[in-house]
Write a protein that holds these residues in place. Structure first.
Motif, mmCIF file in Angstrom:
data_model
loop_
_atom_site.group_PDB
_atom_site.id
_atom_site.type_symbol
_atom_site.label_atom_id
_atom_site.label_comp_id
_atom_site.label_asym_id
_atom_site.label_seq_id
_atom_site.Cartn_x
_atom_site.Cartn_y
_atom_site.Cartn_z
ATOM 1 N N ASN A 16 -36.185 -29.338 -24.150
ATOM 2 C CA ASN A 16 -36.590 -29.473 -22.748
ATOM 3 C C ASN A 16 -36.463 -28.153 -21.988
ATOM 4 O OD1 ASN A 16 -37.507 -31.264 -20.670
ATOM 5 N ND2 ASN A 16 -35.441 -31.276 -19.811
ATOM 6 N N VAL A 17 -35.910 -27.141 -22.664
ATOM 7 C CA VAL A 17 -35.689 -25.881 -21.954
ATOM 8 C C VAL A 17 -36.467 -24.742 -22.621
ATOM 9 C CG1 VAL A 17 -33.979 -24.232 -21.103
ATOM 10 C CG2 VAL A 17 -33.432 -26.673 -21.126
ATOM 11 N N VAL A 18 -37.482 -24.299 -21.909
ATOM 12 C CA VAL A 18 -38.320 -23.188 -22.388
ATOM 13 C C VAL A 18 -37.440 -21.936 -22.462
ATOM 14 C CG1 VAL A 18 -40.340 -21.759 -21.807
ATOM 15 C CG2 VAL A 18 -40.338 -24.206 -21.272
ATOM 16 N N GLY A 19 -37.522 -21.211 -23.560
ATOM 17 C CA GLY A 19 -36.756 -19.970 -23.665
ATOM 18 C C GLY A 19 -35.305 -20.172 -24.073
ATOM 19 N N SER A 20 -34.893 -21.408 -24.382
ATOM 20 C CA SER A 20 -33.518 -21.661 -24.840
ATOM 21 C C SER A 20 -33.335 -21.064 -26.232
ATOM 22 C CB SER A 20 -33.253 -23.159 -24.872
ATOM 23 O OG SER A 20 -34.187 -23.793 -25.742
ATOM 24 N N SER A 21 -32.079 -20.976 -26.681
ATOM 25 C CA SER A 21 -31.801 -20.385 -27.998
ATOM 26 C C SER A 21 -32.577 -21.110 -29.095
ATOM 27 C CB SER A 21 -30.308 -20.467 -28.320
ATOM 28 O OG SER A 21 -29.571 -19.869 -27.289
ATOM 29 N N ILE A 22 -32.568 -22.432 -29.038
ATOM 30 C CA ILE A 22 -33.247 -23.216 -30.075
ATOM 31 C C ILE A 22 -34.763 -23.003 -29.993
ATOM 32 C CG2 ILE A 22 -33.801 -25.622 -30.715
ATOM 33 C CD1 ILE A 22 -30.752 -26.219 -30.337
ATOM 34 N N ALA A 23 -35.298 -22.953 -28.789
ATOM 35 C CA ALA A 23 -36.741 -22.723 -28.628
ATOM 36 C C ALA A 23 -37.120 -21.345 -29.184
ATOM 37 C CB ALA A 23 -37.132 -22.831 -27.163
ATOM 38 N N ARG A 24 -36.247 -20.369 -28.969
ATOM 39 C CA ARG A 24 -36.552 -19.003 -29.426
ATOM 40 C C ARG A 24 -36.509 -18.878 -30.941
ATOM 41 N NH1 ARG A 24 -33.018 -17.152 -25.358
ATOM 42 N NH2 ARG A 24 -31.532 -16.646 -27.006
ATOM 43 N N ASP A 25 -35.552 -19.559 -31.560
ATOM 44 C CA ASP A 25 -35.372 -19.382 -33.004
ATOM 45 C C ASP A 25 -36.266 -20.262 -33.862
ATOM 46 O OD1 ASP A 25 -33.512 -17.573 -32.240
ATOM 47 O OD2 ASP A 25 -31.799 -18.495 -33.260
ATOM 48 N N ALA A 26 -36.851 -21.302 -33.286
ATOM 49 C CA ALA A 26 -37.681 -22.213 -34.080
ATOM 50 C C ALA A 26 -39.055 -21.597 -34.345
ATOM 51 C CB ALA A 26 -37.844 -23.533 -33.335
ATOM 52 N N ASP A 27 -39.727 -22.080 -35.393
ATOM 53 C CA ASP A 27 -41.074 -21.583 -35.688
ATOM 54 C C ASP A 27 -42.102 -22.217 -34.749
ATOM 55 O OD1 ASP A 27 -40.427 -20.039 -38.140
ATOM 56 O OD2 ASP A 27 -39.800 -22.016 -38.858
ATOM 57 N N ASP A 28 -41.901 -23.493 -34.490
ATOM 58 C CA ASP A 28 -42.802 -24.202 -33.580
ATOM 59 C C ASP A 28 -41.965 -24.932 -32.550
ATOM 60 O OD1 ASP A 28 -45.477 -23.924 -34.947
ATOM 61 O OD2 ASP A 28 -44.321 -24.834 -36.569
ATOM 62 N N VAL A 29 -42.491 -25.076 -31.351
ATOM 63 C CA VAL A 29 -41.753 -25.762 -30.286
ATOM 64 C C VAL A 29 -42.658 -26.779 -29.605
ATOM 65 C CG1 VAL A 29 -40.464 -25.491 -28.124
ATOM 66 C CG2 VAL A 29 -40.428 -23.649 -29.813
ATOM 67 N N ILE A 30 -42.152 -27.980 -29.465
ATOM 68 C CA ILE A 30 -42.829 -28.939 -28.575
ATOM 69 C C ILE A 30 -41.891 -29.104 -27.383
ATOM 70 C CG2 ILE A 30 -43.725 -31.283 -28.278
ATOM 71 C CD1 ILE A 30 -44.165 -31.436 -31.278
ATOM 72 N N THR A 31 -42.350 -28.695 -26.220
ATOM 73 C CA THR A 31 -41.524 -28.815 -25.017
ATOM 74 C C THR A 31 -41.707 -30.204 -24.423
ATOM 75 O OG1 THR A 31 -41.830 -26.458 -24.621
ATOM 76 C CG2 THR A 31 -41.031 -27.764 -22.767
ATOM 77 N N THR A 32 -40.570 -30.829 -24.077
ATOM 78 C CA THR A 32 -40.644 -32.090 -23.332
ATOM 79 C C THR A 32 -40.648 -31.675 -21.864
ATOM 80 O OG1 THR A 32 -38.232 -32.165 -23.506
ATOM 81 C CG2 THR A 32 -39.461 -33.563 -25.003
ATOM 82 N N TRP A 33 -41.621 -32.101 -21.132
ATOM 83 C CA TRP A 33 -41.715 -31.669 -19.730
ATOM 84 C C TRP A 33 -41.008 -32.671 -18.827
ATOM 85 C CZ3 TRP A 33 -42.642 -26.767 -19.330
ATOM 86 C CH2 TRP A 33 -43.452 -26.134 -20.266
ATOM 87 N N ALA A 34 -39.704 -32.873 -19.112
ATOM 88 C CA ALA A 34 -38.934 -33.829 -18.311
ATOM 89 C C ALA A 34 -38.404 -33.186 -17.035
ATOM 90 C CB ALA A 34 -37.780 -34.383 -19.144
ATOM 91 N N GLY A 35 -38.409 -31.867 -16.981
ATOM 92 C CA GLY A 35 -37.811 -31.180 -15.837
ATOM 93 C C GLY A 35 -36.298 -31.139 -16.015
ATOM 94 N N PRO A 36 -35.595 -30.393 -15.149
ATOM 95 C CA PRO A 36 -34.149 -30.224 -15.330
ATOM 96 C C PRO A 36 -33.408 -31.557 -15.321
ATOM 97 C CG PRO A 36 -34.971 -28.862 -13.517
ATOM 98 C CD PRO A 36 -36.108 -29.704 -13.972
ATOM 99 N N GLU A 37 -32.489 -31.699 -16.254
ATOM 100 C CA GLU A 37 -31.653 -32.900 -16.297
ATOM 101 C C GLU A 37 -30.235 -32.476 -15.952
ATOM 102 O OE1 GLU A 37 -31.908 -36.556 -19.327
ATOM 103 O OE2 GLU A 37 -30.553 -35.002 -20.053
ATOM 104 N N ILE A 38 -29.724 -33.009 -14.852
ATOM 105 C CA ILE A 38 -28.416 -32.592 -14.335
ATOM 106 C C ILE A 38 -27.293 -33.534 -14.767
ATOM 107 C CG2 ILE A 38 -27.115 -31.975 -12.215
ATOM 108 C CD1 ILE A 38 -29.630 -30.251 -12.536
ATOM 109 N N ALA A 39 -27.546 -34.835 -14.680
ATOM 110 C CA ALA A 39 -26.508 -35.812 -15.055
ATOM 111 C C ALA A 39 -26.101 -35.579 -16.506
ATOM 112 C CB ALA A 39 -27.034 -37.230 -14.884
ATOM 113 N N VAL A 40 -24.808 -35.716 -16.776
ATOM 114 C CA VAL A 40 -24.349 -35.530 -18.159
ATOM 115 C C VAL A 40 -25.007 -36.565 -19.072
ATOM 116 C CG1 VAL A 40 -22.319 -35.723 -19.660
ATOM 117 C CG2 VAL A 40 -22.206 -34.325 -17.587
ATOM 118 N N ALA A 41 -25.119 -37.783 -18.597
ATOM 119 C CA ALA A 41 -25.757 -38.824 -19.410
ATOM 120 C C ALA A 41 -27.264 -38.589 -19.455
ATOM 121 C CB ALA A 41 -25.458 -40.198 -18.824
ATOM 122 N N SER A 42 -27.760 -38.409 -20.648
ATOM 123 C CA SER A 42 -29.172 -38.090 -20.814
ATOM 124 C C SER A 42 -30.044 -39.342 -20.681
ATOM 125 C CB SER A 42 -29.361 -37.460 -22.192
ATOM 126 O OG SER A 42 -30.694 -37.125 -22.386
#
Ligand code: M6R
Length: 367
Positions: A132-158
């Motif tokens: 869900n976070v563009v440019g995150s460590s996982i997004a950067r290191d993966a070969d392909d990325v599908i971004t979930t466009w959920a927007g920022p999630e603040i509550a700890v409970a997902s």
């Protein structure tokens, strides 16, 4: 910033219809007949050569991966294993160059998930990230990325991150099916049509938010309860149970409905709430017979079931909460919503800090 809601969690639950729309946007062709994942750079040859898939994630993202396994296996007929990231590396998984490793992470920063990604790359597997976070460590290191466009999630409970991850899995499953030719055009169109209805169907569940408040108040008086289901309903049951534990501190366990009699039935006593998910038509009869087993021991059974199944399911349970009907494979994107509302209201009824539960952090960057 909570846009009129009392808590971020409630706001984020209500943002799900928009998150679904945004995650689907631009990824479904205008004629509604195919999925196009432009950001996935894997060639058709590479997709056809995939021999197996490993889905690796933590917590709620892992639960999305459990749904992802069934979705990909049924649409694209590729064998899938889903692993908890903190376990994956230590079981010496068999990762070959034709294995696709899918890592799922809302934050894109979870240490165990990142370590799993690196293990996969060391073994020359291709890695696709759902994050869900563009440019995150996982997004950067993966070969392909599908971004979930959920927007920022603040509550700890997902909440909206989980359900948007489901949408990403539906899109990916369809895409793989198109390339590998495992589904007919009619079958693909049928799933896409039904997906387009999901945002509105979630809105209808949210309109009835108050009924879950009442149930939650009753549930919050118990210190133990169970979630049961079969197939995809079991996957969602696990997410429902985690959500409740995380913010209400009520102990619960999720069980495959058919497994109860192999031990856990011993814990069923008079009045214990059993939340059963009964949405998978092919499994109705079997799940209903498991419901009878717990009812016979005094359990109070609440069911999340499809609209239209009231007569069939309703007579075997104490209370039924109907959700709009969709295809069995898409049901998790709806059935999770009542469980989120239930946990939210249970936490409130007990006076807990809904958005910041004790002992937990939003992003877990230690292994
Ligand atoms: O950011 P991630 O998706 O990688 O986080 C994984 C888990 O820590 C997270 O889903 C956690 O289980 C949630 N707090 C559950 O609501």
């Amino acid at each position: 910033e909570k846009a009129g809601f009392d808590h971020f969690m409630l706001k984020e639950i209500h943002e799900q219809p928009q998150a679904y729309r945004d995650t689907m946007m631009g990824r479904i062709s205008e004629d509604g007949k195919s999925v196009d994942l432009k950001e996935v750079e894997m060639t058709d040859e590479q997709i056809k050569a995939i021999s197996k898939i490993h889905i690796v994630a933590c917590g709620t993202a892992y639960h999305a991966g459990l749904v992802g396994k069934t979705v990909i296996e049924s649409l694209a007929r590729i064998p899938v294993e889903t692993d908890v990231a903190s376990e994956y590396r230590y079981r010496s998984p068999i990762i070959t160059p034709d294995t696709l490793v899918i890592v799922v992470s809302q934050s894109g920063e979870t240490a165990d998930t990142l370590a799993a990604l690196r293990e996969a790359k060391r073994n020359d597997a291709r890695v696709l990230a759902i994050t869900n976070v563009v440019g995150s460590s996982i997004a950067r290191d993966a070969d392909d990325v599908i971004t979930t466009w959920a927007g920022p999630e603040i509550a700890v409970a997902s909440t909206k991150a989980y359900s948007s991850q489901l949408i990403a899995f539906y899109l990916l499953g369809l895409y793989l099916a198109q390339v590998r030719g495992t589904k007919t055009q009619d079958e693909i169109t049928e799933v896409i049509d039904a997906m387009k209805q999901l945002p509105e169907q979630v809105e209808r569940i949210l309109e009835q938010s108050d009924i879950y408040k009442q149930v939650a108040e009753a549930v919050s008086k118990h210190s133990n309860l169970f979630f049961i289901g079969r197939g995809l309903d079991f996957a969602v049951a696990q997410e429902g149970s985690l959500k409740l534990k995380e913010i209400s501190y009520i102990h619960s366990e999720a069980y495959p409905a058919g497994e109860l009699k192999h031990g856990t039935l011993a814990l069923i006593e008079e009045g214990i709430p059993v939340i059963s998910l009964v949405t998978q038509e092919e499994l109705y009869e079997k799940t209903l017979s498991n419901i009878k087993e717990v009812k016979a021991r005094g359990a109070h059974v609440l069911a999340i079931a499809n609209a239209g199944s009231e007569a069939e399911v309703g007579r075997s349970v104490d209370e039924l909460f109907a959700i709009p009907k969709t295809l069995p494979i898409l049901t998790p994107a709806l059935s999770v919503v009542p469980l989120q509302l239930l946990s939210y209201h249970a936490s409130l009824a007990l006076g807990h800090d809904v958005d910041k539960p004790r002992n937990l952090a939003k992003s877990v960057t230690v292994e």
